[in-house]
Design a protein around this motif. Structure first.
Motif, PDB file in Angstrom:
ATOM      1  N   LYS A   3       0.831  -1.203   0.000  1.00 20.14           N
ATOM      2  CA  LYS A   3       0.000   0.000   0.000  1.00 20.14           C
ATOM      3  C   LYS A   3       0.866   1.254   0.000  1.00 20.14           C
ATOM      4  CE  LYS A   3      -4.016  -2.014   2.110  1.00 20.14           C
ATOM      5  NZ  LYS A   3      -4.983  -1.981   3.183  1.00 20.14           N
ATOM      6  N   THR A   7       0.649   4.029  -2.856  1.00 15.08           N
ATOM      7  CA  THR A   7       0.408   5.427  -2.508  1.00 15.08           C
ATOM      8  C   THR A   7       1.500   6.319  -3.073  1.00 15.08           C
ATOM      9  OG1 THR A   7      -0.691   4.705  -0.485  1.00 15.08           O
ATOM     10  CG2 THR A   7      -0.019   7.008  -0.587  1.00 15.08           C
ATOM     11  N   LEU A  53      -4.203  -0.334  -5.211  1.00 13.79           N
ATOM     12  CA  LEU A  53      -4.961  -0.045  -3.986  1.00 13.79           C
ATOM     13  C   LEU A  53      -6.376  -0.600  -4.007  1.00 13.79           C
ATOM     14  CD1 LEU A  53      -3.925   3.650  -3.285  1.00 13.79           C
ATOM     15  CD2 LEU A  53      -3.328   1.648  -1.939  1.00 13.79           C
TER      16      LEU A  53
END
Length: 127
Positions: A3, A7, A53
């Protein structure tokens, strides 16, 4: 860890897209590529981050198929529309004309492969 990388892709891609669209001054980054190319690369990076994601597999596979089509578009542009003499610099021991033809052939094969994978992924989604 995944993640965080996703990001980072979204944030870095958003910055590149903003530079490409002229929302952020280009003097912030030392980029010599055309603005359209920078914006397209940033959007592809954002798309890659969002597909990583996504929790739903259908959304993730759809975004990945769109990412593959974007990569195919950029490789297809290199295959058919790159100016003469821009692709011959990479293999020093091959004559420039052969090197450019080989590069265009490989980019064309990459385009066909990305389109094929995107179609396969979209067929899986639409079942």
């Amino acid at each position: 860890m995944g993640k965080g990388i996703a990001t980072l892709c979204v944030l870095a891609g958003g910055l590149l897209a903003a530079v490409g669209f002229g929302l952020v001054p280009s003097s912030l980054l030392e980029i010599t590529a055309p603005a359209e190319l920078v914006a397209a690369g940033g959007l592809l990076l954002v798309l890659m981050g969002f597909s990583s994601l996504a929790r739903d597999h259908r959304i993730s596979e759809t975004l990945t198929s769109l990412l593959l089509l974007g990569i195919a578009a950029s490789a297809g542009w290199l295959t058919f529309y790159a100016p003469e003499g821009t692709l011959h610099r990479y293999v020093p021991f091959v004559p420039p004309s052969v090197n450019e033809a080989l590069a265009r052939l490989l980019f064309g094969l990459g385009t066909a492969l990305c389109i094929g994978m995107a179609i396969w992924g979209l067929r899986r989604i639409l079942r």
